[in-house]
Design a protein around this motif. Structure first.
Motif, PDB file in Angstrom:
ATOM      1  N   ASN A  92      -7.438  -1.404  -2.270  1.00  0.00           N
ATOM      2  CA  ASN A  92      -7.562  -0.028  -1.798  1.00  0.00           C
ATOM      3  C   ASN A  92      -8.894   0.223  -1.103  1.00  0.00           C
ATOM      4  O   ASN A  92      -8.960   0.968  -0.122  1.00  0.00           O
ATOM      5  N   ASP A 133       0.803  -1.220   0.000  1.00  0.00           N
ATOM      6  CA  ASP A 133       0.000   0.000   0.000  1.00  0.00           C
ATOM      7  C   ASP A 133       0.840   1.276   0.000  1.00  0.00           C
ATOM      8  O   ASP A 133       0.389   2.324   0.457  1.00  0.00           O
ATOM      9  N   PHE A 150      -7.707   5.917  -4.595  1.00  0.00           N
ATOM     10  CA  PHE A 150      -7.511   5.776  -3.154  1.00  0.00           C
ATOM     11  C   PHE A 150      -8.111   7.025  -2.534  1.00  0.00           C
ATOM     12  O   PHE A 150      -7.578   8.117  -2.686  1.00  0.00           O
ATOM     13  N   ALA A 182      -6.376  -4.450  -7.570  1.00  0.00           N
ATOM     14  CA  ALA A 182      -5.805  -3.287  -6.890  1.00  0.00           C
ATOM     15  C   ALA A 182      -6.908  -2.410  -6.296  1.00  0.00           C
ATOM     16  O   ALA A 182      -6.779  -1.883  -5.188  1.00  0.00           O
ATOM     17  N   ARG A 212       2.200   9.075  -0.473  1.00  0.00           N
ATOM     18  CA  ARG A 212       1.369   8.055  -1.111  1.00  0.00           C
ATOM     19  C   ARG A 212       1.047   8.375  -2.567  1.00  0.00           C
ATOM     20  O   ARG A 212       0.816   7.477  -3.378  1.00  0.00           O
ATOM     21  N   SER A 245       2.765  -1.875 -11.333  1.00  0.00           N
ATOM     22  CA  SER A 245       1.749  -1.080 -10.655  1.00  0.00           C
ATOM     23  C   SER A 245       0.717  -0.574 -11.652  1.00  0.00           C
ATOM     24  O   SER A 245       0.934  -0.601 -12.872  1.00  0.00           O
ATOM     25  N   CYS A 248      -0.777   5.268  -7.463  1.00  0.00           N
ATOM     26  CA  CYS A 248       0.048   4.228  -8.063  1.00  0.00           C
ATOM     27  C   CYS A 248       0.086   3.032  -7.102  1.00  0.00           C
ATOM     28  O   CYS A 248       0.641   3.134  -6.005  1.00  0.00           O
ATOM     29  N   THR A 249      -0.525   1.918  -7.507  1.00  0.00           N
ATOM     30  CA  THR A 249      -0.774   0.806  -6.596  1.00  0.00           C
ATOM     31  C   THR A 249      -0.193  -0.484  -7.160  1.00  0.00           C
ATOM     32  O   THR A 249      -0.433  -0.838  -8.316  1.00  0.00           O
ATOM     33  N   ASP A 265       3.686   3.766  -2.473  1.00  0.00           N
ATOM     34  CA  ASP A 265       4.007   4.134  -3.853  1.00  0.00           C
ATOM     35  C   ASP A 265       5.448   3.718  -4.145  1.00  0.00           C
ATOM     36  O   ASP A 265       6.394   4.355  -3.694  1.00  0.00           O
TER      37      ASP A 265
END
Length: 294
Positions: free
Chosen positions: A262, A189, A202, A258, A282, A197, A208-209, A191
């Motif tokens: 989130n 969780d 979010f 993803a 983040r 990714s 960017c996850t 960046d």
């Protein structure tokens, strides 16, 4: 030379704190966090930017309240590395209560990914879930800029029979661990840049996850057990909260997986927003053409 001396002094201080009553150490860290928050800093600015992005509906007063509480928690968490890294198993047992939706001692536990989230209690949660499983585990870590401190952290985090590997070497090693039926701890969780990714919301902001969790779960045919380390009120210690396995996960769609992660994280943050790791950038990586926030 100064770097090595500084690390030795810091580690020596943490080992000393580990011998002191937890309540005293926790209050000391809390007070230090309050003091440092009074000084304008880059980290304090990052906290406010993140909170404003994620909670635009909050009043300035509400964001200020949460920001200060979080900063105190964040600084306190570093001071509490003392007991988390160097406290005895007996001391940790007294400080950490375990609330789990699954049997952590199940001898027939299937291949498992233990997904940790970056709340301020993640260090206590990660160390103690390893201890609570009573079996060898694998764990991924983010390399530190200081090699001396990294060596200390690896030894402390692996002291309950955990094998650690750098995120950079993760894929092959994680799959081997899963084949060996070793539960694998990882966090996803933060960046870490665009490699492996995707951008998903979010709190309504494109973030960017990492997509690694779904991919590892699919290839390793593993269940995903989320866990959170919570700081209890009144300096009482921590709660390790282990949730039931995610159902119908992974879907095979990286973006959908993803988003699912989130959305789960958002639910947990709303329970205790002051404990999430807002000092991290983040939203550092932005979609092409979008200006940065920090």
């Amino acid at each position: 030379m100064l770097s090595r001396i500084g690390v030795k002094l810091a580690v020596g201080l943490l080992k000393l704190f580990a011998l002191l009553p937890y309540g005293f150490v926790a209050r000391l860290g809390d007070g230090l966090g309050w003091l440092l928050y009074q000084i304008p800093s880059r980290r304090r600015r990052i906290v406010h930017i993140n909170l404003k992005l994620c909670f635009p509906e909050w009043s300035d007063e509400r964001r200020e309240e949460v920001a200060q509480k979080h900063f105190r928690h964040a600084i306190r968490s570093y001071v509490e590395r003392s007991v988390q890294w160097f406290g005895s198993a007996k001391k940790l047992e007294k400080l950490i209560e375990v609330v789990s939706d699954v049997d952590l001692l199940d001898p027939d536990m299937p291949p498992t990914l233990l997904l940790g989230f970056h709340f301020v209690g993640i260090e206590a949660g990660s160390v103690f879930i390893n201890y609570s499983l009573h079996r060898p585990c694998g764990s991924l870590y983010q390399p530190m800029s200081n090699p001396e401190l990294e060596a200390v952290a690896k030894a402390a985090r692996g002291r309950f029979d955990a094998e650690l590997a750098s995120r950079a070497d993760s894929a092959r090693i994680v799959l081997r661990w899963l084949r060996e039926r070793k539960p694998v701890m990882l966090g996803a969780d933060m960046d870490y840049g665009m490699r492996n990714s995707t951008f998903v919301p979010f709190f309504g902001v494109q973030a960017c996850t990492l997509t690694a969790v779904g991919r590892f779960a699919k290839v390793g045919r593993a269940q995903v057990l989320p866990f959170i380390g919570e700081v209890l009120p009144n300096y009482k210690g921590y709660r390790l909260r282990v949730f039931k396995p995610w159902e119908n996960y992974p879907t095979g769609d990286d973006e959908a997986d993803a988003r699912y992660m989130n959305a789960f994280l958002e639910e947990q943050i709303l329970r205790m927003p002051e404990q999430y790791y807002w000092v991290h950038k983040r939203f550092k990586t932005r979609p092409p053409g979008e200006p940065g926030f920090y």
